[in-house]
Design an enzyme around this catalytic site. Structure first.
Site, PDB file in Angstrom:
ATOM      1  N   GLU A   1       0.835  -1.209   0.000  1.00 54.77           N
ATOM      2  CA  GLU A   1       0.000   0.000   0.000  1.00 54.77           C
ATOM      3  C   GLU A   1       0.867   1.256   0.000  1.00 54.77           C
ATOM      4  OE1 GLU A   1      -0.445  -2.668   2.045  1.00 54.77           O
ATOM      5  OE2 GLU A   1      -2.050  -3.356   0.738  1.00 54.77           O
TER       6      GLU A   1
ATOM      7  N   GLU B   1      10.267 -15.716   0.221  1.00 57.69           N
ATOM      8  CA  GLU B   1      11.492 -14.932  -0.026  1.00 57.69           C
ATOM      9  C   GLU B   1      11.598 -13.933   1.113  1.00 57.69           C
ATOM     10  OE1 GLU B   1      13.615 -15.217  -2.641  1.00 57.69           O
ATOM     11  OE2 GLU B   1      12.494 -16.877  -3.478  1.00 57.69           O
ATOM     12  N   LEU B   2      12.374 -14.269   2.146  1.00 56.34           N
ATOM     13  CA  LEU B   2      12.333 -13.470   3.369  1.00 56.34           C
ATOM     14  C   LEU B   2      13.622 -12.660   3.547  1.00 56.34           C
ATOM     15  CD1 LEU B   2      10.535 -16.176   5.537  1.00 56.34           C
ATOM     16  CD2 LEU B   2       9.566 -14.487   3.975  1.00 56.34           C
TER      17      LEU B   2
ATOM     18  N   CYS C   1      16.866  -6.910   0.516  1.00 52.42           N
ATOM     19  CA  CYS C   1      17.034  -8.094   1.367  1.00 52.42           C
ATOM     20  C   CYS C   1      18.441  -8.705   1.226  1.00 52.42           C
ATOM     21  CB  CYS C   1      15.960  -9.125   1.078  1.00 52.42           C
ATOM     22  SG  CYS C   1      15.810  -9.514  -0.655  1.00 52.42           S
TER      23      CYS C   1
END
Ligand code: NAD
Length: 508
Positions: A183, A255-256, A289
Site C-alpha cells: 500500500e 522470499e524473506l 534483502c
C-alpha cells in the site's frame, strides 16, 4: 497510460476481473512521497467482498488462460514487456515519487522487470514433460501443468521488480493470480497492470488488491480456489503466512529477509573492494534483502578497507531521487527511518564508533546519512537484526574459519559475499557460506536467468531461472494402458512375479 494525480502520479484503483474500482467500503490510505512528505494520492482498500470477487475472477479465468496455450500467452506477455521497456522512464518516475530511489535506479528496475517477464515467458515454453520407456502396451509419461490460481504478497522495496517476479512466473506458467502489493508504493504496480491490460490480458488473469494486509492474506490463503502462495517480506510475516498456508496444505515460496555477511580477505585490493561494496550498500538506501550488511575484514587490510569505505559512503550524494546526480534517496517511510535510527543508537550506546554518518538528515523527507560503524559489540542488535538501511558495521578478523563462523551464526541465510584473489579461498567460502545467493569479488544483484532465494529463516523456493517457474507448475505421472480395461494385448508376464515389475496399485 494515465498519470492524472498530483505531479503525474497515477489514479489508484483496485484491479479485479479486468475492472478498475475503488473498493466497496470507502476505506483507504494516503500515499506519501518520502522525499517531500507530500501526499501523492489515496490508495483504496479492498473489503472482504472485493477479495472474494478477485479470487472468483482468478478461478474463472484460470482454465481459459491455461488452455489458451503458450503462443497466445507469449504474444500478450511479450507485448506487455515491450510496453514496459518503452515506458520505463515514465513508470520509473512514479516509482521515485512513491518509493524514493533515484530515477536511474527506478527506470533500471522497470527494464529489469520487463526483462524478467520476457525470460519467464520464453522459459515457460520449455516446461517439458517426458516419456519414460515402459512396457509394450503402456505409455508412461510425466506431464507438467500450471498449479492453478496463485495468491501473492509483496513488499515496497522493489515496486516493479517485486510484483513482477510473482506475476511473470505465474502468468507465463499458465496460472492466474491475485496479488497484494504494498500500500506504500501502489502507483508503479498499477501502471504495470495497465500495461498488461493494454497488451490484451483477459479479465481475471491478473487481479491487484490493496488493503489491510492481514485481512487479505487471511482470506486469500485458505480459499480452496487458490493453489499456491508466494510471499516476499520479513521473516516474522513470512512465518505467519507459511503457517496459514500449511494449515490449508498450500505449497509456498517464501522470499524473506537476510543479513548478508561480506568477508574481505587480505589478498584482495581493499580500496577497490570497498568502492564496489559501497555501490551495492547504497542501492535503494540499503533497503534490499540482499544488501551487504555485516563486514568482516582481515585485520591486515582492515584500516585501508574501512577508510576507503567510509570515504566513499561520506561522498554519496543523498537527495530527492528526481534531482540529477543524486545517488541515494530517502528511506521509504518515517517508520523505516525510525527503525534504522533505533538500531544505530542502540549500537552507539553499547560502545560502537560512528566513522561517518549516524544521523537522519535534517529537513523535509526521510533521509538518512550513509553510515559506517566500527567497534560494534557482538551484543548490539544491528549485528543480529536486518538493518534495512544505509548502514555498514565493519569488524576485523584474524582467522578465516572464525570469520566464516560469525558469518553463519545468524538464523538468516539469504546472501553472502567475499572478496579474495585466491580461487582456493573463494571455493572454501562458497562451500562454507550458509546462504542461497553468493557473490565473489562483487555484491551481485539478481538476474532473470538464475535462481535467487534463501536457506534457514530466509525462506525457501527460488525466483528466477527454471527453478523459479517450478513452483508455479505441478507434475502429473500418467500411465496410459493402450488396451483399455481388456487386460492387454501381448504384454509379456513380468518375470519373477512382482519383484521387478510394478504391482497393480504400486506402493503409492
Ligand atoms: P513488514 O514485515 O511489516 O512488511 C513487509 C511486507 O509484508 C509489507 O509489504 C506488508 O504489506 C506485508 N505484510 C505484512 N503483514 C502481512 C500479512 N499479515 N499478510 C500479508 N502481507 C503482509 O516489514 P516492513 O516494516 O514493511 O519492512 C521491514 C522489514 O521487512 C525489513 O527489515 C526486512 O526484514 C523485511 N523486508 C524484506 C524484504 C525482502 O525483500 N525480503 C522486503 C521488504 C521488507
Amino acid at each position: 497510460m494515465t498519470t492524472t494525480g498530483q505531479a503525474g502520479y497515477p489514479q489508484l484503483s483496485l484491479y479485479i476481473d479486468g475492472e478498475w474500482g475503488q473498493g466497496s467500503g470507502g476505506r483507504g490510505a494516503d500515499v506519501v512521497n518520502p522525499a517531500t512528505e507530500d501526499v501523492l494520492g489515496r490508495v483504496p482498500f479492498a473489503e472482504p467482498a472485493d477479495v472474494d470477487a478477485a479470487i472468483a475472477a482468478a478461478r474463472a479465468a484460470f482454465p481459459k488462460w491455461r488452455d489458451a496455450g503458450p503462443d497466445y500467452r507469449s504474444a500478450i506477455l511479450l507485448k506487455t514487456a515491450a510496453l514496459l521497456h518503452q515506458r520505463a522512464d515514465e513508470i520509473g518516475r512514479v516509482m521515485t515519487l512513491e518509493e524514493g530511489k533515484p530515477l536511474a535506479e527506478a527506470a533500471g528496475e522497470v527494464h529489469r522487470a520487463a526483462a524478467g517477464l520476457q525470460w519467464n515467458t520464453e522459459e515457460a515454453r520449455r516446461a517439458y514433460g517426458r516419456i519414460i520407456p515402459s512396457g509394450p502396451d503402456e505409455i508412461l509419461s510425466v506431464r507438467v501443468v500450471p498449479v492453478g490460481p496463485v495468491g501473492a504478497f509483496v513488499p515496497w522495496n522493489f515496486p516493479a521488480g517485486g510484483p513482477m517476479r510473482k506475476i511473470s512466473a505465474a502468468l507465463a506458467a499458465g496460472c492466474s493470480i491475485v496479488i497484494k502489493p504494498s500500500e506504500e508504493v501502489p502507483g508503479t504496480v498499477s501502471l504495470i497492470a495497465r500495461a498488461f491490460e493494454e497488451a490484451g490480458l483477459p479479465p481475471g488473469v491478473l487481479n491487484v488488491l490493496f488493503g489491510v494486509p492481514d485481512e487479505i492474506s487471511r482470506k486469500v490463503i485458505p480459499d480452496p480456489a487458490i493453489r499456491f502462495i508466494a510471499f516476499t517480506g520479513s521473516v516474522p510475516v513470512g512465518k505467519h503466512l507459511a503457517g496459514l498456508a500449511a494449515s490449508a496444505m498450500k505449497p509456498t515460496h517464501m522470499e524473506l529477509g537476510g543479513h548478508a555477511p561480506v568477508i574481505v580477505c587480505a589478498d584482495t585490493d581493499p580500496v577497490k573492494a570497498a568502492r564496489t561494496a559501497v555501490r551495492a550498500k547504497i542501492v535503494n538506501a540499503g533497503q534490499v534483502c540482499t544488501s551487504p550488511s555485516r563486514f568482516l575484514v582481515d585485520r591486515r587490510v582492515y584500516d585501508a578497507f574501512t577508510q576507503a569505505f567510509a570515504e566513499a559512503m561520506a561522498a554519496i550524494k543523498v537527495g530527492n531521487g528526481l534531482e540529477p546526480g543524486v545517488q541515494m534517496g530517502p528511506m521509504v517511510s518515517h517508520r523505516r527511518l525510525v527503525a534504522v535510527q533505533k538500531l544505530i543508537e542502540d549500537a552507539v550506546s553499547a560502545g560502537a564508533t560512528v566513522v561517518t554518518g549516524g544521523q537522519p538528515i535534517e529537513g523535509t523527507g526521510y533521509f538518512y546519512q550513509p553510515t559506517v560503524l566500527t567497534d560494534v559489540p557482538a551484543s548490539a542488535a544491528i549485528l543480529s537484526e536486518e538493518p534495512f538501511g544505509p548502514v555498514a558495521p565493519i569488524a576485523p578478523f584474524d582467522d578465516l574459519d572464525a570469520a566464516l563462523e560469525v558469518a553463519n551464526s545468524l538464523p538468516f541465510g539469504l546472501a553472502a559475499y567475499a572478496y579474495t584473489d585466491s580461487a582456493a579461498t573463494a571455493e572454501k567460502l562458497i562451500a562454507g557460506f550458509e546462504a542461497g545467493i553468493l557473490s565473489i569479488n562483487h555484491c551481485g544483484g539478481s538476474v532473470p536467468q538464475a535462481p535467487s532465494g534463501g536457506v534457514k529463516d530466509s525462506g525457501y523456493g527460488r525466483e528466477g531461472g527454471p527453478e523459479g517457474l517450478a513452483g508455479f507448475l505441478v507434475t502429473k505421472r500418467v500411465s496410459h494402458k493402450l488396451s483399455g480395461g481388456s487386460g492387454g494385448t501381448g504384454s509379456p508376464p513380468s518375470r519373477g512375479g512382482h519383484r521387478g515389475g510394478r504391482p497393480p496399485g504400486g506402493d503409492k
